[in-house]
Design a protein around this motif. Structure first.
Motif, PDB file in Angstrom:
ATOM      1  N   LEU A  32       0.932  -1.317   0.147  1.00 24.56           N
ATOM      2  CA  LEU A  32       0.276  -0.176   0.052  1.00 24.56           C
ATOM      3  C   LEU A  32       0.398   1.231  -0.226  1.00 24.56           C
ATOM      4  O   LEU A  32       1.969   1.806   1.177  1.00 24.56           O
ATOM      5  CB  LEU A  32      -1.342  -0.078   1.378  1.00 24.56           C
ATOM      6  CG  LEU A  32      -1.827   1.242   1.537  1.00 24.56           C
ATOM      7  CD1 LEU A  32      -2.795   1.261   0.241  1.00 24.56           C
ATOM      8  CD2 LEU A  32      -2.724   1.240   2.535  1.00 24.56           C
ATOM      9  N   THR A  33       0.852   2.426  -1.250  1.00 25.38           N
ATOM     10  CA  THR A  33       1.666   3.355  -1.581  1.00 25.38           C
ATOM     11  C   THR A  33       1.195   4.469  -0.126  1.00 25.38           C
ATOM     12  O   THR A  33       0.366   4.347  -0.522  1.00 25.38           O
ATOM     13  CB  THR A  33       1.810   3.588  -2.612  1.00 25.38           C
ATOM     14  OG1 THR A  33       0.212   4.210  -2.837  1.00 25.38           O
ATOM     15  CG2 THR A  33       2.131   2.564  -3.479  1.00 25.38           C
ATOM     16  N   SER A  34       1.488   5.610  -0.013  1.00 27.58           N
ATOM     17  CA  SER A  34       0.855   6.429   0.486  1.00 27.58           C
ATOM     18  C   SER A  34       0.495   6.912  -0.081  1.00 27.58           C
ATOM     19  O   SER A  34      -1.065   7.988   1.291  1.00 27.58           O
ATOM     20  CB  SER A  34       2.251   7.620   1.158  1.00 27.58           C
ATOM     21  OG  SER A  34       2.423   8.126  -0.064  1.00 27.58           O
ATOM     22  N   ASP A  35       0.008   7.350  -1.272  1.00 28.33           N
ATOM     23  CA  ASP A  35      -0.808   7.679  -1.846  1.00 28.33           C
ATOM     24  C   ASP A  35      -2.875   6.979  -2.683  1.00 28.33           C
ATOM     25  O   ASP A  35      -3.069   7.668  -2.556  1.00 28.33           O
ATOM     26  CB  ASP A  35      -0.816   8.482  -3.715  1.00 28.33           C
ATOM     27  CG  ASP A  35      -0.103   7.582  -3.873  1.00 28.33           C
ATOM     28  OD1 ASP A  35       0.213   5.947  -4.032  1.00 28.33           O
ATOM     29  OD2 ASP A  35      -0.228   8.381  -5.701  1.00 28.33           O
ATOM     30  N   GLY A  36      -2.044   6.160  -1.780  1.00 24.23           N
ATOM     31  CA  GLY A  36      -3.757   5.152  -1.697  1.00 24.23           C
ATOM     32  C   GLY A  36      -3.349   3.770  -2.404  1.00 24.23           C
ATOM     33  O   GLY A  36      -4.419   3.001  -2.738  1.00 24.23           O
ATOM     34  N   ASN A  37      -2.475   3.717  -3.273  1.00 23.91           N
ATOM     35  CA  ASN A  37      -2.468   2.969  -4.538  1.00 23.91           C
ATOM     36  C   ASN A  37      -1.785   1.669  -4.093  1.00 23.91           C
ATOM     37  O   ASN A  37      -1.610   1.969  -2.277  1.00 23.91           O
ATOM     38  CB  ASN A  37      -1.827   3.803  -5.700  1.00 23.91           C
ATOM     39  CG  ASN A  37      -2.179   4.387  -6.075  1.00 23.91           C
ATOM     40  OD1 ASN A  37      -2.999   4.471  -6.483  1.00 23.91           O
ATOM     41  ND2 ASN A  37      -1.733   5.210  -6.667  1.00 23.91           N
ATOM     42  N   ILE A  38      -2.169   0.018  -4.592  1.00 23.52           N
ATOM     43  CA  ILE A  38      -2.081  -0.903  -4.466  1.00 23.52           C
ATOM     44  C   ILE A  38      -0.945  -1.671  -5.339  1.00 23.52           C
ATOM     45  O   ILE A  38      -1.655  -1.279  -6.140  1.00 23.52           O
ATOM     46  CB  ILE A  38      -2.369  -2.159  -3.612  1.00 23.52           C
ATOM     47  CG1 ILE A  38      -3.756  -1.407  -2.928  1.00 23.52           C
ATOM     48  CG2 ILE A  38      -1.953  -2.662  -3.715  1.00 23.52           C
ATOM     49  CD1 ILE A  38      -4.757  -2.802  -2.173  1.00 23.52           C
ATOM     50  N   GLN A  55       2.987  -9.347 -14.315  1.00 20.08           N
ATOM     51  CA  GLN A  55       4.212  -9.321 -12.910  1.00 20.08           C
ATOM     52  C   GLN A  55       3.849  -8.244 -12.686  1.00 20.08           C
ATOM     53  O   GLN A  55       4.435  -8.855 -11.496  1.00 20.08           O
ATOM     54  CB  GLN A  55       5.659 -10.438 -13.642  1.00 20.08           C
ATOM     55  CG  GLN A  55       5.351 -11.210 -14.184  1.00 20.08           C
ATOM     56  CD  GLN A  55       7.049 -11.341 -15.197  1.00 20.08           C
ATOM     57  OE1 GLN A  55       7.605 -10.874 -14.838  1.00 20.08           O
ATOM     58  NE2 GLN A  55       7.430 -12.903 -15.148  1.00 20.08           N
ATOM     59  N   LEU A  56       3.654  -6.922 -12.256  1.00 18.55           N
ATOM     60  CA  LEU A  56       3.769  -6.074 -11.987  1.00 18.55           C
ATOM     61  C   LEU A  56       2.651  -5.008 -12.415  1.00 18.55           C
ATOM     62  O   LEU A  56       2.537  -5.122 -13.286  1.00 18.55           O
ATOM     63  CB  LEU A  56       4.628  -5.400 -11.889  1.00 18.55           C
ATOM     64  CG  LEU A  56       5.249  -3.890 -11.880  1.00 18.55           C
ATOM     65  CD1 LEU A  56       5.581  -3.884 -10.100  1.00 18.55           C
ATOM     66  CD2 LEU A  56       6.712  -2.921 -12.250  1.00 18.55           C
ATOM     67  N   PHE A  57       1.723  -4.994 -11.265  1.00 19.68           N
ATOM     68  CA  PHE A  57       0.710  -3.320 -11.685  1.00 19.68           C
ATOM     69  C   PHE A  57      -0.015  -3.136 -11.144  1.00 19.68           C
ATOM     70  O   PHE A  57       0.488  -3.319  -9.429  1.00 19.68           O
ATOM     71  CB  PHE A  57      -0.467  -4.852 -11.999  1.00 19.68           C
ATOM     72  CG  PHE A  57      -1.441  -6.076 -11.568  1.00 19.68           C
ATOM     73  CD1 PHE A  57      -2.136  -5.809 -10.890  1.00 19.68           C
ATOM     74  CD2 PHE A  57      -0.787  -7.319 -11.837  1.00 19.68           C
ATOM     75  CE1 PHE A  57      -2.842  -6.754  -9.569  1.00 19.68           C
ATOM     76  CE2 PHE A  57      -0.560  -8.277 -10.719  1.00 19.68           C
ATOM     77  CZ  PHE A  57      -1.714  -8.057  -9.830  1.00 19.68           C
ATOM     78  N   VAL A  58      -0.558  -2.432 -10.665  1.00 19.87           N
ATOM     79  CA  VAL A  58      -0.772  -1.143  -9.948  1.00 19.87           C
ATOM     80  C   VAL A  58      -2.422  -1.347  -9.965  1.00 19.87           C
ATOM     81  O   VAL A  58      -3.191  -0.988 -10.740  1.00 19.87           O
ATOM     82  CB  VAL A  58      -0.575   0.120 -10.129  1.00 19.87           C
ATOM     83  CG1 VAL A  58      -0.707   1.205  -8.419  1.00 19.87           C
ATOM     84  CG2 VAL A  58       0.808  -0.349  -9.870  1.00 19.87           C
TER      85      VAL A  58
END
Length: 93
Positions: A32-38, A55-58
């Motif tokens: 969980l990032t500081s701006d609320g994204n995962i 393999q990588l997504f947000v």
């Protein structure tokens, strides 16, 4: 999508854009990032631990909806960590 608010102790519903194909997976990390994204990285699927894609997504958080996106990643001198059963954190190097 159902979302649990740990502060309020309640579930709410949120719309999500499902246009991006995301494999089910296990052994991945999610931060969980500081701006609320995962940010989700790695993972395998099935008993043979086949690489799950992407393999990588947000999961981008918008005011009234969420959307899966695949970020553009610039090449670095670091080698990528293994894709299954690893750990991650959001921080400075």
């Amino acid at each position: 999508m159902k979302i649990y608010d740990t502060n309020a102790g309640e579930w709410t519903s949120m719309e999500i854009d499902n246009s991006l194909k995301i494999d089910r997976r296990h052994g991945h990390t999610a931060v969980l990032t500081s701006d609320g994204n995962i940010i989700v990285y790695g993972g395998g699927k099935g008993e043979l631990h086949i690489t799950a894609y992407p393999q990588l997504f947000v999961l981008k958080k918008y005011r009234k909806s969420y959307k899966w996106v695949i970020p553009t990643v610039r090449t670095t001198s670091y080698s990528a960590p293994k894709l299954i059963y690893h750990s991650a954190y959001e921080g400075q190097r």
